[in-house]
Enzyme design. Structure first.
Site, PDB file in Angstrom:
ATOM      1  N   SER A 141      23.088  83.032  31.308  1.00  0.00           N
ATOM      2  CA  SER A 141      22.972  81.577  31.188  1.00  0.00           C
ATOM      3  C   SER A 141      24.378  80.986  31.170  1.00  0.00           C
ATOM      4  CB  SER A 141      22.279  81.246  29.857  1.00  0.00           C
ATOM      5  OG  SER A 141      22.364  79.872  29.568  1.00  0.00           O
ATOM      6  N   TYR A 154      21.498  82.908  20.822  1.00  0.00           N
ATOM      7  CA  TYR A 154      21.308  82.733  22.268  1.00  0.00           C
ATOM      8  C   TYR A 154      22.652  82.845  23.000  1.00  0.00           C
ATOM      9  CZ  TYR A 154      19.333  81.121  26.649  1.00  0.00           C
ATOM     10  OH  TYR A 154      18.931  81.058  27.975  1.00  0.00           O
TER      11      TYR A 154
HETATM   12  N1  LIG Z   1      15.160  77.433  31.789  1.00  0.00           N
HETATM   13  C1  LIG Z   1      16.444  77.308  31.484  1.00  0.00           C
HETATM   14  O1  LIG Z   1      16.957  76.183  31.260  1.00  0.00           O
HETATM   15  C2  LIG Z   1      17.320  78.527  31.451  1.00  0.00           C
HETATM   16  C3  LIG Z   1      18.719  78.343  31.526  1.00  0.00           C
HETATM   17  C4  LIG Z   1      19.540  79.460  31.511  1.00  0.00           C
HETATM   18  C5  LIG Z   1      19.005  80.723  31.411  1.00  0.00           C
HETATM   19  N2  LIG Z   1      17.650  80.876  31.338  1.00  0.00           N
HETATM   20  C6  LIG Z   1      17.134  82.243  31.214  1.00  0.00           C
HETATM   21  O2  LIG Z   1      16.232  82.486  32.271  1.00  0.00           O
HETATM   22  C7  LIG Z   1      15.334  83.528  31.888  1.00  0.00           C
HETATM   23  C8  LIG Z   1      13.923  83.148  32.312  1.00  0.00           C
HETATM   24  O3  LIG Z   1      13.517  82.023  31.549  1.00  0.00           O
HETATM   25  P1  LIG Z   1      12.682  80.831  32.163  1.00  0.00           P
HETATM   26  O4  LIG Z   1      13.561  79.639  32.173  1.00  0.00           O
HETATM   27  O5  LIG Z   1      12.013  81.230  33.412  1.00  0.00           O
HETATM   28  O6  LIG Z   1      11.646  80.590  30.952  1.00  0.00           O
HETATM   29  P2  LIG Z   1      10.056  80.773  30.847  1.00  0.00           P
HETATM   30  O7  LIG Z   1       9.378  80.000  31.909  1.00  0.00           O
HETATM   31  O8  LIG Z   1       9.741  80.453  29.425  1.00  0.00           O
HETATM   32  O9  LIG Z   1       9.853  82.343  31.116  1.00  0.00           O
HETATM   33  C9  LIG Z   1      10.270  83.314  30.186  1.00  0.00           C
HETATM   34  C10 LIG Z   1       9.691  84.654  30.575  1.00  0.00           C
HETATM   35  O10 LIG Z   1      10.163  85.642  29.634  1.00  0.00           O
HETATM   36  C11 LIG Z   1       9.068  86.396  29.182  1.00  0.00           C
HETATM   37  N3  LIG Z   1       9.271  86.885  27.830  1.00  0.00           N
HETATM   38  C12 LIG Z   1       9.699  86.188  26.752  1.00  0.00           C
HETATM   39  N4  LIG Z   1       9.686  86.974  25.665  1.00  0.00           N
HETATM   40  C13 LIG Z   1       9.243  88.182  26.061  1.00  0.00           C
HETATM   41  C14 LIG Z   1       8.978  89.411  25.402  1.00  0.00           C
HETATM   42  N5  LIG Z   1       9.136  89.556  24.062  1.00  0.00           N
HETATM   43  N6  LIG Z   1       8.531  90.461  26.117  1.00  0.00           N
HETATM   44  C15 LIG Z   1       8.323  90.326  27.452  1.00  0.00           C
HETATM   45  N7  LIG Z   1       8.548  89.205  28.134  1.00  0.00           N
HETATM   46  C16 LIG Z   1       8.989  88.134  27.437  1.00  0.00           C
HETATM   47  C17 LIG Z   1       7.861  85.438  29.257  1.00  0.00           C
HETATM   48  O11 LIG Z   1       6.659  86.187  29.438  1.00  0.00           O
HETATM   49  P3  LIG Z   1       5.464  86.358  28.366  1.00  0.00           P
HETATM   50  O12 LIG Z   1       5.514  85.175  27.443  1.00  0.00           O
HETATM   51  O13 LIG Z   1       4.231  86.429  29.216  1.00  0.00           O
HETATM   52  O14 LIG Z   1       5.774  87.657  27.698  1.00  0.00           O
HETATM   53  C18 LIG Z   1       8.172  84.675  30.529  1.00  0.00           C
HETATM   54  O15 LIG Z   1       7.691  85.369  31.648  1.00  0.00           O
HETATM   55  C19 LIG Z   1      15.525  83.723  30.381  1.00  0.00           C
HETATM   56  O16 LIG Z   1      16.270  84.886  30.143  1.00  0.00           O
HETATM   57  C20 LIG Z   1      16.306  82.489  29.953  1.00  0.00           C
HETATM   58  O17 LIG Z   1      17.135  82.756  28.836  1.00  0.00           O
HETATM   59  C21 LIG Z   1      16.803  79.812  31.366  1.00  0.00           C
END
Ligand SMILES: NC(=O)c1ccc[n+]([C@@H]2O[C@H](COP(=O)([O-])OP(=O)(O)OC[C@H]3O[C@@H](n4cnc5c(N)ncnc54)[C@H](OP(=O)(O)O)[C@@H]3O)[C@@H](O)[C@H]2O)c1
Length: 265
Positions: A141, A154
């Site tokens: 991130s 985080y």
């Molecule tokens: N969205 C943003 O603004 C942003 C910015 C920078 C970085 N990121 C990073 O991008 C990545 C993806 O996030 P996203 O934005 O796509 O969010 P999201 O839509 O909330 O997706 C998060 C994913 O992580 C999985 N997950 C969470 N906890 C888990 C666990 N204990 N075991 C297995 N799977 C787990 C969830 O699946 P289940 O709930 O089905 O397990 C879901 O598929 C993350 O690492 C996040 O930190 C996001």
């Protein structure tokens, strides 16, 4: 199953950035290992990608905060001779100050972002290095470049991901290996991430938001070019180039006056 097709394993494939990685990779001819806790979502995505692209998809239901579940996924990766790409994407945010939130939640974050990444990367890399092909994308991130109130674990875990990835890159390059690693560092991205952590998105200006397609496209383009760090979006590129160069005192002064940081706690 076509034994020639490469396989990509994607954690966090039930939502957001993980779903887009799955769709893009299936369209490029990959079979998929889809990993997350919500089985029905993984199965539905697998069925969609099988219909649309003929991709063979397997749902691996795993809580990546659980040692036993991570061990099961690692074993599956070790047993997959066609594994060409691992995307360590699963992750989540927490709302509130470090000391006001349950320590178990903080530990869970470290387990998912750090320990699952360590174990799955280790499982995947041994075979990839032996074959001299393959790639790992660690979804960090822009938070890796900053330290902010309400995001202590985080920022720390995402920063760890970038350091870990760079050190692996050095090991692989030092060997002359063709295996690539990438730290993908998105800024605010439209997914379920902020809703899942119950945070108010209204304090984030519209111009700061990326969509998951842009993020994944930048990552895949970066992989083709062998880029170690991928920061999608010009504004975020500029910020991540400048912020690490600021003296700590100035960084802290600026952050204490940052309304977005205040809104997180
Ligand atoms: N969205 C943003 O603004 C942003 C910015 C920078 C970085 N990121 C990073 O991008 C990545 C993806 O996030 P996203 O934005 O796509 O969010 P999201 O839509 O909330 O997706 C998060 C994913 O992580 C999985 N997950 C969470 N906890 C888990 C666990 N204990 N075991 C297995 N799977 C787990 C969830 O699946 P289940 O709930 O089905 O397990 C879901 O598929 C993350 O690492 C996040 O930190 C996001």
């Amino acid at each position: 199953m076509d034994q020639q097709r490469p396989v990509a394993a994607i954690t966090g494939a039930s939502s957001g950035i993980g779903v887009v990685f799955a769709r893009r990779l299936a369209a490029r001819g990959y079979d998929l290992l889809l990993i997350a806790r919500r089985k029905e979502r993984l199965d539905a995505l697998g069925a969609e990608l099988s219909r649309a692209h003929g991709a063979a998809c397997q749902s691996l239901v795993a809580d990546l905060a659980s040692d036993a579940d991570v061990a099961g996924v690692a074993e599956r990766l070790r047993s997959e001779p066609r594994l060409a790409l691992l995307v360590n994407n699963a992750g989540f945010g927490l709302h509130g100050r470090f000391f006001s939130t349950p320590v178990e939640d903080q530990e869970r974050m470290h387990r998912v972002h750090v320990m699952a990444t360590v174990k799955l990367t280790h499982a995947a890399l041994r075979e990839m290095v032996a074959r001299d092909s393959g790639a790992i994308v660690n979804v960090a991130s822009v938070a890796a470049y900053v330290r902010s109130s309400g995001s202590a674990s985080y920022c720390a875990t995402k920063s760890w991901m970038t350091v870990f990835t760079e050190a692996l890159h050095l090991e692989l390059k030092g060997l002359g290996s063709r295996v690539r690693v990438q730290a993908l560092c998105p800024g605010y991205t439209h997914t379920e991430f902020h809703d899942a952590m119950g945070s108010d998105k209204t304090h984030v200006g519209a111009s700061l938001w990326l969509n998951a397609d842009t993020v994944v496209e930048a990552s895949l383009r970066g992989l083709e070019r062998g880029k170690l760090f991928v920061v999608p979006g010009f504004g975020y590129k500029l910020a991540t180039a400048i912020v690490p160069k600021l003296p700590a005192g100035l960084r802290v002064w600026l952050e204490l006056r940052n309304p977005q940081s205040k809104a997180r706690v």
